[in-house]
Design a protein around this motif. Structure first.
Motif, PDB file in Angstrom:
ATOM      1  N   ASN A  59       0.834  -1.203   0.000  1.00 34.22           N
ATOM      2  CA  ASN A  59       0.000   0.000   0.000  1.00 34.22           C
ATOM      3  C   ASN A  59       0.872   1.257   0.000  1.00 34.22           C
ATOM      4  OD1 ASN A  59      -2.852  -1.235   0.536  1.00 34.22           O
ATOM      5  ND2 ASN A  59      -1.552  -2.162   2.098  1.00 34.22           N
ATOM      6  N   PRO A  60       1.659   1.480  -1.040  1.00 32.72           N
ATOM      7  CA  PRO A  60       2.556   2.653  -1.042  1.00 32.72           C
ATOM      8  C   PRO A  60       1.837   3.978  -1.231  1.00 32.72           C
ATOM      9  CG  PRO A  60       2.684   1.521  -3.141  1.00 32.72           C
ATOM     10  CD  PRO A  60       1.825   0.664  -2.254  1.00 32.72           C
ATOM     11  N   ASN A  86      -5.779  15.019  -1.172  1.00 30.35           N
ATOM     12  CA  ASN A  86      -4.441  14.881  -0.620  1.00 30.35           C
ATOM     13  C   ASN A  86      -3.699  13.732  -1.310  1.00 30.35           C
ATOM     14  OD1 ASN A  86      -5.033  16.871   1.415  1.00 30.35           O
ATOM     15  ND2 ASN A  86      -6.176  15.304   2.517  1.00 30.35           N
ATOM     16  N   THR A  87      -2.385  13.833  -1.366  1.00 24.75           N
ATOM     17  CA  THR A  87      -1.592  12.785  -2.001  1.00 24.75           C
ATOM     18  C   THR A  87      -0.460  12.356  -1.069  1.00 24.75           C
ATOM     19  OG1 THR A  87      -0.168  14.422  -3.092  1.00 24.75           O
ATOM     20  CG2 THR A  87      -2.090  13.613  -4.317  1.00 24.75           C
ATOM     21  N   ILE A  88      -0.136  11.057  -1.108  1.00 20.19           N
ATOM     22  CA  ILE A  88       0.951  10.502  -0.297  1.00 20.19           C
ATOM     23  C   ILE A  88       1.618   9.400  -1.096  1.00 20.19           C
ATOM     24  CG2 ILE A  88      -0.662   8.914   0.833  1.00 20.19           C
ATOM     25  CD1 ILE A  88       2.445  10.352   2.528  1.00 20.19           C
ATOM     26  N   ASP A  89       2.924   9.306  -0.969  1.00 21.26           N
ATOM     27  CA  ASP A  89       3.658   8.269  -1.686  1.00 21.26           C
ATOM     28  C   ASP A  89       4.797   7.788  -0.789  1.00 21.26           C
ATOM     29  OD1 ASP A  89       4.578   6.563  -3.646  1.00 21.26           O
ATOM     30  OD2 ASP A  89       5.723   8.108  -4.682  1.00 21.26           O
ATOM     31  N   PHE A  90       4.713   6.498  -0.391  1.00 14.48           N
ATOM     32  CA  PHE A  90       5.773   5.894   0.407  1.00 14.48           C
ATOM     33  C   PHE A  90       6.839   5.322  -0.521  1.00 14.48           C
ATOM     34  CE2 PHE A  90       2.424   5.816   3.619  1.00 14.48           C
ATOM     35  CZ  PHE A  90       3.120   6.150   4.767  1.00 14.48           C
ATOM     36  N   THR A  91       8.089   5.704  -0.281  1.00 11.33           N
ATOM     37  CA  THR A  91       9.204   5.190  -1.067  1.00 11.33           C
ATOM     38  C   THR A  91      10.291   4.699  -0.117  1.00 11.33           C
ATOM     39  OG1 THR A  91      10.304   7.353  -1.174  1.00 11.33           O
ATOM     40  CG2 THR A  91       8.721   6.822  -2.921  1.00 11.33           C
ATOM     41  N   ASN A  92      11.333   4.091  -0.687  1.00  9.77           N
ATOM     42  CA  ASN A  92      12.481   3.613   0.096  1.00  9.77           C
ATOM     43  C   ASN A  92      12.036   2.769   1.288  1.00  9.77           C
ATOM     44  OD1 ASN A  92      13.236   6.619  -0.959  1.00  9.77           O
ATOM     45  ND2 ASN A  92      15.023   5.271  -1.097  1.00  9.77           N
ATOM     46  N   ILE A  93      11.060   1.898   1.053  1.00 12.29           N
ATOM     47  CA  ILE A  93      10.540   1.048   2.129  1.00 12.29           C
ATOM     48  C   ILE A  93      11.517  -0.090   2.387  1.00 12.29           C
ATOM     49  CG2 ILE A  93       8.626  -0.398   2.869  1.00 12.29           C
ATOM     50  CD1 ILE A  93       6.857   1.220   0.920  1.00 12.29           C
ATOM     51  N   VAL A  94      11.989  -0.197   3.622  1.00  9.51           N
ATOM     52  CA  VAL A  94      12.953  -1.229   4.005  1.00  9.51           C
ATOM     53  C   VAL A  94      12.514  -1.829   5.337  1.00  9.51           C
ATOM     54  CG1 VAL A  94      15.344  -1.741   4.600  1.00  9.51           C
ATOM     55  CG2 VAL A  94      14.838  -0.060   2.820  1.00  9.51           C
ATOM     56  N   GLN A  95      12.435  -3.166   5.394  1.00 10.99           N
ATOM     57  CA  GLN A  95      12.108  -3.847   6.641  1.00 10.99           C
ATOM     58  C   GLN A  95      13.382  -4.408   7.268  1.00 10.99           C
ATOM     59  OE1 GLN A  95       9.855  -4.688   3.896  1.00 10.99           O
ATOM     60  NE2 GLN A  95       8.387  -3.214   4.689  1.00 10.99           N
TER      61      GLN A  95
END
Length: 223
Positions: free
Chosen positions: A118-119, A157-166
């Motif tokens: 869900n980015p 509104n806008t949102i963007d998740f990037t560089n996701i690291v677990q």
């Protein structure tokens, strides 16, 4: 006799050497590097909050709803705040679904997969969105006076998740990210104009809004 003495000394030295234990150096434990930062323009003013500068740090938390039957749900919070002032920015995301009868918290697989799946979540009140394979998102901004401003799902509104690291270490499991967003946040002010005698109309409520532009939030959620 001299030969016997030398032989005995050699045997003693050999026996002592065999008793010396070799030091075992353990492998270094993994440690997740956690760094937070926020930059953006809030109501026309450029701001930058950096970890360990002016008391800023990140706090990650969650709230859970565990019904008597059916799947449970959790909302996760990532908030950059300060020990020196009231300014703060919090990103809320949910609802993560799991079976609390099996595990008390979402499993690592569910936790890791939620944000990557869900980015670009949908803005919703309280970061709650019902439905399969969907995610809700909310921005909460606290100004220097302590007023809390929230997004509405009626705005584009806008949102963007990037560089996701677990990553995980002995302190827990983390989902690190960089969130880029633009939004409008709202706060309702209570205005009291006393009259004599007091009347119902003495209290009025005025909603105000302000824009958050080019927001870049580097942080994490903790399982």
């Amino acid at each position: 006799m001299k030969i016997k003495s030398i032989l005995a000394s050699t045997l003693v030295i050999a026996a002592l050497a065999s008793c010396v234990k070799h030091e075992v150096i353990p492998a270094p434990e993994p440690k997740v590097e956690l760094v937070c930062n926020f930059t953006g323009t809030i109501n026309g003013t450029d701001v930058e909050w950096t970890q360990n500068v002016d008391g800023f740090y990140l706090e990650s938390s969650k709230s859970k709803i565990v019904p008597p039957s059916g799947l449970s749900s959790a909302v996760y919070y990532s908030e950059i705040k300060s020990t020196d002032n009231l300014n703060a920015m919090r990103l809320n995301i949910g609802q993560m679904k799991w079976d609390a009868n099996v595990t008390s918290d979402p499993t690592l697989a569910i936790f890791d997969g939620f944000l990557t799946a869900n980015p670009t979540p949908t803005y919703t009140l309280g970061a709650i969105l019902t439905g399969a394979n969907t995610a809700g998102f909310e921005v909460a901004y606290r100004d220097g006076s302590g007023n809390v401003w929230l997004t509405k799902d009626t705005d584009p509104n806008t949102i963007d998740f990037t560089n996701i690291v677990q990553e995980s270490d002995k302190t827990g499991d983390y989902s690190k990210f960089v969130a880029n967003f633009d939004c409008i946040v709202y706060h309702t002010f209570q205005i009291i104009t006393p009259s004599n005698p007091p009347a119902v109309g003495d209290t009025t409520y005025v909603e105000q809004s302000l824009p958050v532009n080019n927001g870049v939030f580097k942080g994490w959620y903790k399982r």
